[in-house]
Design a protein around this motif. Structure first.
Motif, PDB file in Angstrom:
ATOM      1  N   GLU A 219      -2.103   4.742  78.994  1.00  0.00           N
ATOM      2  CA  GLU A 219      -1.437   5.384  77.859  1.00  0.00           C
ATOM      3  C   GLU A 219      -0.181   4.622  77.470  1.00  0.00           C
ATOM      4  O   GLU A 219       0.105   4.436  76.283  1.00  0.00           O
ATOM      5  CB  GLU A 219      -1.094   6.830  78.196  1.00  0.00           C
ATOM      6  CG  GLU A 219      -0.499   7.596  77.008  1.00  0.00           C
ATOM      7  CD  GLU A 219      -0.238   9.052  77.315  1.00  0.00           C
ATOM      8  OE1 GLU A 219       0.436   9.705  76.493  1.00  0.00           O
ATOM      9  OE2 GLU A 219      -0.692   9.532  78.370  1.00  0.00           O
ATOM     10  N   ALA A 220       0.573   4.167  78.467  1.00  0.00           N
ATOM     11  CA  ALA A 220       1.778   3.387  78.168  1.00  0.00           C
ATOM     12  C   ALA A 220       1.417   2.096  77.437  1.00  0.00           C
ATOM     13  O   ALA A 220       2.083   1.705  76.461  1.00  0.00           O
ATOM     14  CB  ALA A 220       2.534   3.076  79.455  1.00  0.00           C
ATOM     15  N   ALA A 221       0.350   1.432  77.887  1.00  0.00           N
ATOM     16  CA  ALA A 221      -0.074   0.183  77.252  1.00  0.00           C
ATOM     17  C   ALA A 221      -0.502   0.421  75.811  1.00  0.00           C
ATOM     18  O   ALA A 221      -0.220  -0.397  74.918  1.00  0.00           O
ATOM     19  CB  ALA A 221      -1.220  -0.441  78.050  1.00  0.00           C
ATOM     20  N   GLU A 222      -1.165   1.549  75.558  1.00  0.00           N
ATOM     21  CA  GLU A 222      -1.580   1.873  74.197  1.00  0.00           C
ATOM     22  C   GLU A 222      -0.373   2.061  73.277  1.00  0.00           C
ATOM     23  O   GLU A 222      -0.370   1.590  72.133  1.00  0.00           O
ATOM     24  CB  GLU A 222      -2.435   3.140  74.209  1.00  0.00           C
ATOM     25  CG  GLU A 222      -3.002   3.520  72.845  1.00  0.00           C
ATOM     26  CD  GLU A 222      -3.878   4.753  72.914  1.00  0.00           C
ATOM     27  OE1 GLU A 222      -4.259   5.260  71.848  1.00  0.00           O
ATOM     28  OE2 GLU A 222      -4.176   5.211  74.031  1.00  0.00           O
ATOM     29  N   ARG A 223       0.657   2.729  73.794  1.00  0.00           N
ATOM     30  CA  ARG A 223       1.873   2.910  72.989  1.00  0.00           C
ATOM     31  C   ARG A 223       2.529   1.557  72.677  1.00  0.00           C
ATOM     32  O   ARG A 223       3.055   1.349  71.582  1.00  0.00           O
ATOM     33  CB  ARG A 223       2.865   3.807  73.741  1.00  0.00           C
ATOM     34  CG  ARG A 223       2.335   5.185  74.099  1.00  0.00           C
ATOM     35  CD  ARG A 223       2.178   6.072  72.888  1.00  0.00           C
ATOM     36  NE  ARG A 223       1.618   7.367  73.250  1.00  0.00           N
ATOM     37  CZ  ARG A 223       2.330   8.416  73.624  1.00  0.00           C
ATOM     38  NH1 ARG A 223       3.653   8.322  73.681  1.00  0.00           N
ATOM     39  NH2 ARG A 223       1.744   9.558  73.921  1.00  0.00           N
ATOM     40  N   MET A 224       2.494   0.652  73.652  1.00  0.00           N
ATOM     41  CA  MET A 224       3.119  -0.648  73.439  1.00  0.00           C
ATOM     42  C   MET A 224       2.336  -1.490  72.436  1.00  0.00           C
ATOM     43  O   MET A 224       2.931  -2.246  71.656  1.00  0.00           O
ATOM     44  CB  MET A 224       3.244  -1.397  74.771  1.00  0.00           C
ATOM     45  CG  MET A 224       4.273  -0.810  75.723  1.00  0.00           C
ATOM     46  SD  MET A 224       5.903  -0.551  74.964  1.00  0.00           S
ATOM     47  CE  MET A 224       6.286  -2.211  74.378  1.00  0.00           C
ATOM     48  N   VAL A 225       1.016  -1.371  72.422  1.00  0.00           N
ATOM     49  CA  VAL A 225       0.226  -2.056  71.395  1.00  0.00           C
ATOM     50  C   VAL A 225       0.646  -1.566  70.013  1.00  0.00           C
ATOM     51  O   VAL A 225       0.832  -2.360  69.076  1.00  0.00           O
ATOM     52  CB  VAL A 225      -1.281  -1.831  71.623  1.00  0.00           C
ATOM     53  CG1 VAL A 225      -2.081  -2.306  70.412  1.00  0.00           C
ATOM     54  CG2 VAL A 225      -1.745  -2.557  72.877  1.00  0.00           C
ATOM     55  N   ALA A 226       0.813  -0.265  69.874  1.00  0.00           N
ATOM     56  CA  ALA A 226       1.248   0.295  68.591  1.00  0.00           C
ATOM     57  C   ALA A 226       2.641  -0.208  68.232  1.00  0.00           C
ATOM     58  O   ALA A 226       2.905  -0.586  67.073  1.00  0.00           O
ATOM     59  CB  ALA A 226       1.235   1.824  68.657  1.00  0.00           C
TER      60      ALA A 226
END
Length: 406
Positions: A219-226
């Motif tokens: 989930e953290a990685a997904e936020r960072m992609v955004a």
């Protein structure tokens, strides 16, 4: 020179929306300046339907309020009142303009208070500043209903920054991650109203801390992609891009991936060294090369690279500015952790006591977390005098009440 007579209603609405010249207004609408002059004349022509929609959206008033006379047979549109954006689940909706507009000066005044709150964050107690920031955000929501055009975008950007600040207090200072999540969602919505891509990137990166700190890597990685996607859309500075690397490194460290984190921090150092033609946003006051080194020192500690961590953190402690007391607490806590891991309890306790001294002046929940981690690491030496002295400080009346109360 602009006319002093004619359609004064349109001219007043234009200026209130932040378009001080006819040229700026024409550019925002995508029409020629001669067209704007005709609209501001004593007998303004009725605009085309598509241009009417632009005028109403940009200025927040209906056509009659803007000084136009509706031709016979042209119906009144149904939706001419103030509206609000669709409300998402668990989210406060950001309003859109009504029919009564504030002057353009309110944008600068509101943003100035936001700017002052940003500076106060580093010295004012969280419990004192947080209510003021929330009240300021409520004012910003009200102003969004009473502004339009460039004025409204300025208010929305300042509102987004205010919500970002309130969320930072909730997450880092008083440890309320659920409240921070909701607040940062409101910040993101306001940034969308301002169409500020860089603010959007900063807010999204902050939201990555929430899953990252509890080990939810995907989930953290997904936020960072955004966050990185938003940063690519705007003129991102080297500091902002390096900070995104640092945030992701912090999340990877918390998830146990220190090798990945160190690679990200190395890339951040390269980005800062290369620089950028773009200046950093004024609100990016929480990051610098020294702060990057602080991230690095913590990751080196978690990776077990104790000599490197000690060297990095001592240099950070020397380089911190006098105003960076919150960060000083964290660095002292990390140095204490280095010494505890290196089986040097006296040095660890000395740094931990220094951190507690700093906390008594400037409370920071993240700093207290560091000290608690150190005390747990000192369990093998809990009967040593230095550890008992630390306990006397850690569990004194003032410290205990402050910790439990927050």
């Amino acid at each position: 020179m602009e006319q002093s007579e004619g359609n004064t209603r349109l001219k007043a609405a234009r200026i209130a929306a932040g378009y001080r010249t006819q040229e700026a207004f024409a550019s925002a609408l995508g029409v020629g300046i001669r067209q704007v002059r005709r609209w501001e004349s004593a007998d303004p022509p009725w605009p085309r339907a598509d241009v009417q929609q632009q005028l109403v959206a940009l200025l927040g008033q209906d056509m009659e309020s803007l000084g136009f006379t509706r031709p016979a047979g042209v119906p009144q549109p149904r939706d001419s009142q103030a509206r609000t954006l669709p409300r998402a689940q668990g989210m406060v909706s950001v309003p859109v303009p009504g029919l009564s507009l504030q002057p353009a000066s309110v944008a600068a005044d509101f943003a100035d208070i936001t700017r002052r709150h940003r500076r106060l964050y580093w010295t004012v107690a969280p419990a004192t500043l947080h209510p003021a920031a929330v009240a300021h955000a409520n004012l910003g929501c009200a102003l969004l209903q009473e502004t339009a055009g460039a004025t409204r975008r300025t208010v929305a950007a300042a509102l987004a920054e205010t919500y970002l600040l309130a969320g930072r207090i909730e997450f880092f200072d008083i440890q309320q991650p659920d409240a921070a999540r909701d607040t940062w969602m409101r910040a993101l919505q306001a940034a969308g109203q301002a169409d500020d891509q860089l603010l959007g990137a900063a807010i999204l990166a902050h939201t990555a801390f929430i899953p990252g700190w509890v080990g939810q890597r995907e989930e953290a990685a997904e936020r960072m992609v955004a966050a990185r996607t938003y940063a690519r859309r705007g003129p991102a500075s080297a500091s902002l891009l390096a900070w995104l690397d640092a945030v992701e490194a912090e999340c990877e460290t918390r998830c146990g991936n220190t090798r990945t984190a160190l690679n990200l921090l190395r890339h951040a150092e390269e980005v800062l060294a290369a620089g950028s033609e773009h200046a950093s946003p004024e609100w990016l006051d929480w990051f610098s090369p020294v702060r990057l080194a602080a991230f690095k020192g913590n990751t080196q500690l978690k990776a077990g690279h104790l000599p490197q961590a000690r060297e990095t953190l001592l240099q950070v402690l020397d380089d911190l500015q006098p105003s960076e007391d919150k960060q000083r607490t964290v660095i002292l806590g990390d140095l204490a952790a280095v010494e505890a891991a290196d089986r040097n309890p006296e040095a660890a306790c000395s740094y931990a006591v220094a951190a507690l001294d700093q906390l008594s002046t400037t409370w920071y929940a993240t700093g207290m977390d560091r000290i608690r981690e150190v005390r747990r690491a000192l369990a093998p030496w809990q009967h040593e005098r230095c550890v008992r002295d630390l306990d006397n400080r850690l569990y004194g009346w003032e410290t205990t009440v402050s910790a439990l109360g927050r």
